[in-house]
Design an enzyme around this catalytic site. Structure first.
Site: not given
Length: 680
Positions: A278, A323, A550, A617, A653
């Site tokens: 996209n 998207d 996702v 998260h 992280m």
């Protein structure tokens, strides 16, 4: 000894390797269990040598031992616990009795396909090199070629390893590390060229695919998704052509189009097919204010394997704003169309239409929607273009768009059986209310979008697995599943389709009629593709369990007890096996939902959370295991040290010191404590 602990037995400094069993390694070196001249060939019927098994990416195995009649006798043969904490999305590869696969951050594992014993592992330490970048830990696998294993990692390195020992042979940097690119997809090796792309379309980068010499790592060619600054000249005639479909100063925003997943190859035509993503930013008002098709966003492009020279393209979603990546698998097959055998390329991208193209010319043969579609009223077969639906481009304000941003079918691997002439893939019926923000709210700073360019309100309806007839352009059968989340598929000559689910199961279906034949718990989501292989006369199905895509952020999965860092495994099933997996340790019950506090710091933290934290998260800090669920984290009090000081870089992280201030982090703390189930 438990499989998880064997990683620590023998560490080789600087090489990033760990050997599980020295005697097993010696046996491997002296045997023919790893073919030093392995090539990707349909004749290697017991192996699975590329992520799509062959150049055609059909994910079809010619093995016949497991059938619709006996699939109910399948059971767990073995399971290997892996040290990965985040998502597992790879399709395992198998060569002469050895499984090669990857975990979080591109750690590579070589495993005995008979019993699940670890042979070696290689850790590229990618998270340490992306300490100040927003990169993903997700990884979709490796490639094999002539005794080498190839892996691309988040920091952009493409690495070749010795398949027997795991030692590094060469590495090359595929992108400028000052840009927010990341490699998440599996490389492919086509006739001695390693082809790789990268992710980052959504965060302001210019996508491209590259080919490297498989023996030396030398760059051979590069094909860009979108043109660069016209003042700098164009890399090719294709980029000059594409620039005519853009307006404004798109190059300042990158443009997107990153080919992060799918590649196919026709060795007779000598054509590589590249699937582009996209636009970035999503809003065309920002990236190309006068409109235009914006080539080569959401397109399939065919290039010559030797030079990367453009041959043809097909754009499934011109002027893309929803998207709608076109980065799903491209399957090559020969099928009968109007009584004539055609060499075709088939794809079911996120926009909800199933496309059949002539893979020599790019001509559109047919297209039909496989899920509910509201952004277009169909595809004009003469022009090859979608028929626009009134209001879908937001010209009249917010619009309810189906499929939603998760797609009618996303990257989760599709398979195809030349026996049934059916394609097998997951489907998703969902929509999203999309609206354009005022242009003045669009900001882009050092690779991070300060505000989302399109606001989304996602509604989920249904999902499952289907078999699609590409000749009739209609579903042969379709099933809905309770979790609505289905991963990749593989199909065999035995007439069985395998697919994993979001709620932690591996399922088997009759390829002809969709009857469910068998299921087994995997105790975690299986979103990557299954691999079918045989060794010592036994047929196996191998999968990676560890969520993915996702769906790692889907709050509905929390009810299954999925947790960050628990239950990541490589599993293998065969007829007659009867091993059992231990159950997941359930999470404590959630507290009743409550409205966000009206406190000013909490409110500001709520605004900061989505662009900086939400992509990993999860929305509203709810996460099903792809990253820690921050509502339950005891480390919220340590947020400044983590987010600004980089104290958890080794755990994957990254530091956000370039993007967030102390005041920002304080407000994020206030929001997370407001969301917490720990009773702050």
């Amino acid at each position: 000894m438990r499989p998880f602990t064997v990683l620590l037995l023998l560490w080789v400094p600087h090489l990033g390797m760990a050997y599980a069993d020295e005697s097993l390694l010696q046996e491997l070196q002296s045997s023919k269990r790893v073919d030093a001249a392995a090539i990707i060939s349909p004749k290697r019927s017991g192996d699975w040598l590329s992520t799509g098994r062959t150049y055609s990416e059909q994910r079809f195995s010619p093995l016949k031992q497991i059938t619709a009649a006996n699939a109910k006798e399948l059971g767990l043969a073995w399971a290997l616990d892996l040290p990965s904490k985040g998502t597992l999305e790879a399709t395992p590869l198998i060569s002469n009795g050895v499984i090669y696969t990857s975990g979080s951050w591109g750690v590579v594992f070589a495993v005995d396909a008979r019993n699940g014993k670890l042979i070696w592992s290689f850790d590229p330490k990618a998270q340490l090199r992306t300490a100040e970048a927003v990169a993903w830990d997700r990884h979709r696998g490796v490639a094999l070629w002539k005794g080498k294993v190839y892996v691309g990692v988040a920091d952009g390195r493409l690495i070749a390893l010795n398949a027997v020992t795991g030692e590094k042979i060469w590495e090359t940097q595929t992108f400028d590390r000052s840009t927010p690119y990341a490699i998440t997809g599996a490389p492919r090796v086509f006739d001695g060229r390693v082809v790789i792309g990268m992710s980052g379309a959504d965060i302001g980068t210019r996508g491209y695919a590259s080919a490297y010499d498989a023996e030396t790592g030398k760059l051979l060619w590069r094909f860009y998704a979108v043109p660069g600054n016209p003042a700098d000249g164009f890399e090719s005639k294709a980029m000059e052509m594409a620039a005519k479909t853009w307006s404004g100063e798109w190059w300042k925003y990158g443009g997107g189009g990153n080919p992060w997943n799918a590649f196919s190859y026709d060795p007779k035509l000598k054509l590589v097919y590249i699937a582009f993503a996209n636009g970035g930013p999503w809003s065309q008002t920002n990236r190309s204010p006068a409109g235009g098709d914006n080539l080569f966003l959401s397109s399939i492009v065919a290039v010559k394997i030797d030079t990367g020279e453009y041959v043809w393209h097909y754009q499934s979603t011109p002027g893309e704003i929803w998207d709608f990546d076109a980065t799903t698998d491209m399957i090559l097959a020969d099928i009968s169309v109007n009584g004539k055998v055609r060499q075709v390329l088939m794809q079911a991208p996120k926009n909800g239409f199933f496309y059949v193209l002539d893979r020599k010319t790019g001509e559109l043969i047919s297209a039909k929607n496989f899920v509910r579609v509201t952004w277009a009223d169909g595809i004009d077969l003469k022009s090859g273009r979608p028929i626009p639906h009134a209001g879908a481009r937001l010209e009249n304000g917010p619009s309810d768009i189906a499929p939603g941003f998760a797609g009618g079918h996303s990257w989760y691997p599709m398979s195809y059986s030349p026996i049934t002439n059916l394609a097998y893939f997951s489907w998703r019926d969902a929509s999203a209310v999309i609206s354009e923000p005022p242009a003045k709210n669009w900001k882009f700073t050092e690779g991070i979008f300060d505000m989302p360019n399109i606001s989304l309100s996602h509604t989920t309806n249904a999902g499952g697995l289907m078999a699609w007839d590409p000749i009739k352009q209609q579903a042969a059968w379709s099933v809905s599943l309770p979790s609505k989340l289905v991963g990749g598929t593989a199909v065999s000559a035995g007439g069985v389709v395998f697919a994993g689910t979001g709620d932690g199961r591996l399922l088997a279906y009759d390829a002809k009629n969709g009857q469910q034949l068998w299921e087994a718990p995997t105790n975690y989501s299986v979103m990557g593709g299954p691999a079918i292989y045989s060794i010592d006369g036994q047929e196996y199905v191998a999968v990676m369990a560890g969520i993915g895509g996702v769906f790692s952020q889907d709050p509905n999965l929390v009810k299954y007890g999925f947790r960050y860092g628990v239950g990541r495994r490589l599993l293998a099933f065969r007829l007659g096996a009867r091993k059992q997996l231990p159950p997941n340790q359930a999470e404590p019950a959630d507290l009743p939902p409550h409205p966000v506090s009206s406190d000013a710091h909490v409110q500001r933290g709520q605004l900061l959370y989505p662009p900086y934290c939400g992509s990993c998260h999860g929305p509203n800090a709810v996460n099903a295991g792809g990253a820690p669920d921050l509502r339950r984290s005891v480390l919220v009090d340590s947020l400044p040290a983590i987010v600004l000081g980089g104290s958890l870089v080794a755990n994957g992280m990254p530091s956000f010191t370039k993007y967030l201030s102390e005041a920002d982090v304080s407000d994020l703390q206030a929001y997370l404590k407001d969301r917490s189930v720990l009773g702050y």
